[in-house]
Design a protein around this motif. Structure first.
Motif, PDB file in Angstrom:
ATOM      1  N   TRP A 195      -1.099  13.512  -2.407  1.00 35.86           N
ATOM      2  CA  TRP A 195      -2.064  12.415  -2.512  1.00 35.86           C
ATOM      3  C   TRP A 195      -2.689  11.989  -1.186  1.00 35.86           C
ATOM      4  O   TRP A 195      -3.206  10.874  -1.065  1.00 35.86           O
ATOM      5  N   SER A 196      -2.649  12.831  -0.166  1.00 35.17           N
ATOM      6  CA  SER A 196      -3.162  12.441   1.155  1.00 35.17           C
ATOM      7  C   SER A 196      -4.650  12.076   1.122  1.00 35.17           C
ATOM      8  O   SER A 196      -5.058  11.118   1.754  1.00 35.17           O
ATOM      9  N   CYS A 252      -5.118   8.877  -0.849  1.00 39.09           N
ATOM     10  CA  CYS A 252      -4.680   7.748  -0.027  1.00 39.09           C
ATOM     11  C   CYS A 252      -5.721   7.405   1.043  1.00 39.09           C
ATOM     12  O   CYS A 252      -5.962   6.239   1.332  1.00 39.09           O
ATOM     13  N   LYS A 274       0.815  -1.224   0.000  1.00 38.53           N
ATOM     14  CA  LYS A 274       0.000   0.000   0.000  1.00 38.53           C
ATOM     15  C   LYS A 274       0.851   1.278   0.000  1.00 38.53           C
ATOM     16  O   LYS A 274       0.321   2.373  -0.074  1.00 38.53           O
ATOM     17  N   LYS A 275       2.157   1.115   0.132  1.00 37.41           N
ATOM     18  CA  LYS A 275       3.025   2.294   0.232  1.00 37.41           C
ATOM     19  C   LYS A 275       3.585   2.680  -1.123  1.00 37.41           C
ATOM     20  O   LYS A 275       3.989   1.819  -1.893  1.00 37.41           O
ATOM     21  N   LEU A 301      -4.298   3.803   0.992  1.00 39.00           N
ATOM     22  CA  LEU A 301      -2.906   3.747   0.549  1.00 39.00           C
ATOM     23  C   LEU A 301      -2.068   4.648   1.453  1.00 39.00           C
ATOM     24  O   LEU A 301      -2.598   5.373   2.286  1.00 39.00           O
ATOM     25  N   GLU A 302      -0.749   4.602   1.250  1.00 41.01           N
ATOM     26  CA  GLU A 302       0.126   5.470   2.049  1.00 41.01           C
ATOM     27  C   GLU A 302       1.209   6.074   1.174  1.00 41.01           C
ATOM     28  O   GLU A 302       1.950   5.355   0.515  1.00 41.01           O
ATOM     29  N   GLN A 303       1.290   7.401   1.170  1.00 41.23           N
ATOM     30  CA  GLN A 303       2.354   8.046   0.385  1.00 41.23           C
ATOM     31  C   GLN A 303       3.549   8.345   1.284  1.00 41.23           C
ATOM     32  O   GLN A 303       3.403   8.746   2.433  1.00 41.23           O
TER      33      GLN A 303
END
Ligand SMILES: [Zn+2]
Length: 296
Positions: A207-208, A211, A198-199, A216-218
């Motif tokens: 993209w916060s 995400c 997911k990273k 997901l995680e940026q």
């Protein structure tokens, strides 16, 4: 030779004068917006599709931020004032993104301001200024289809207020556009649901909200809104290696140098995703496809 030069110079002067007079007549006759079209100014290109989606052929849209410019550092041009003076509605993302637009809007006190961030749940972030960390609201809220729905409703309300005769038309269009947003939201959710890793690494942390919507995680290369120091770069490289990340995403508005350094270190590649494209729905699908392809 001299004669030719003189003649062509006179012709240039003539063209120049004609352009000025033409412009004056154009302004005098109230040009700029067609007679029946309602002038709407938007700060960034993605919002123009929301306005077009609701206003259809009844609106004339002006985008303030030119292609390739970053909204975080932009300075508006005086020529844009004319369009702002004649517009009825100004649609902005809000949450501090358009710190440069407040000045422009002041010249048209009757303009109805639609601030999308007012109806949206905001994410907190930090930024570094003069060596200190400051907490502020993350402004990249337009990159969430859920927020877009709220924005479209707000735009519909504003258009109906300024032009009540066509309220039905705006409502119908808004419903249609929201249906498309919902459908794409479902499509993207399905696409990204099965992703195990997911990273992802992004040059600029735009993209916060995206995400948050899709779990997901940026991992930003920028360090609290600034160019990263070597320590931070090392940390990003470590995270990438640990999570087997092979792609670094960059936004076309920013210098990709640090992203290229990281890509080289992890034996990966740099990919462009654009948070500011004007074709909102299509671009959001492209972004999701790119993420789905690269994350796996
Ligand atoms: Zn940004």
């Amino acid at each position: 030779m001299g004669k030719v030069n003189f003649a062509s110079k006179m012709m240039l002067v003539g063209i120049y004068l004609m352009a000025i007079c033409g412009g004056a007549i154009f302004l005098f006759c109230g040009g700029g917006y067609g007679q029946e079209k309602l002038g709407v100014v938007v700060s960034i290109a993605p919002l123009s599709e929301w306005v077009r989606g609701v206003g259809g052929d009844k609106v004339e849209i002006t985008v303030l931020l030119p292609p390739g410019a970053s909204p975080h550092t932009y300075e508006p041009k005086p020529a844009q004032l004319i369009k702002v003076e004649r517009a009825r509605i100004f649609v902005k993302n809000g949450a501090g993104l358009e710190f440069w637009a407040d000045k422009i809007v002041k010249i048209n006190k009757d303009i109805l301001v639609v601030d999308i961030s007012k109806e949206v749940e905001l994410i907190e972030t930090s930024s570094k200024a003069k060596g200190k960390l400051h907490l502020l609201k993350d402004p990249h809220l337009w990159l969430s289809l859920k927020n877009a729905k709220k924005g479209v409703r707000q735009i519909c309300e504003a258009l109906s207020k300024v032009d009540p005769e066509n309220a039905e038309y705006y409502k119908r269009n808004a419903d249609g556009y929201i249906e498309k947003l919902d459908a794409l939201d479902r499509e993207i959710r399905e696409k990204l649901e099965t992703i195990k890793n997911k990273k992802f690494i992004a040059l600029h942390p735009a993209w916060s909200y995206f995400c948050r919507d899709y779990d997901l995680e940026q991992v930003p290369i920028e360090e609290a809104g600034k160019e990263p120091g070597p320590k931070h770069l090392m940390r990003v490289i470590e995270i990438a290696k640990k999570n087997n990340i092979k792609v670094v995403f960059v936004e076309p508005q920013f210098n990709p140098k640090s992203a290229q350094v990281i890509a080289r270190e992890i034996g990966g590649q740099v990919k462009i995703i654009d948070p500011l494209a004007g074709n909102y729905l299509e671009n959001m699908r492209t972004i999701a496809d790119e993420l789905a392809r690269c994350l796996k």
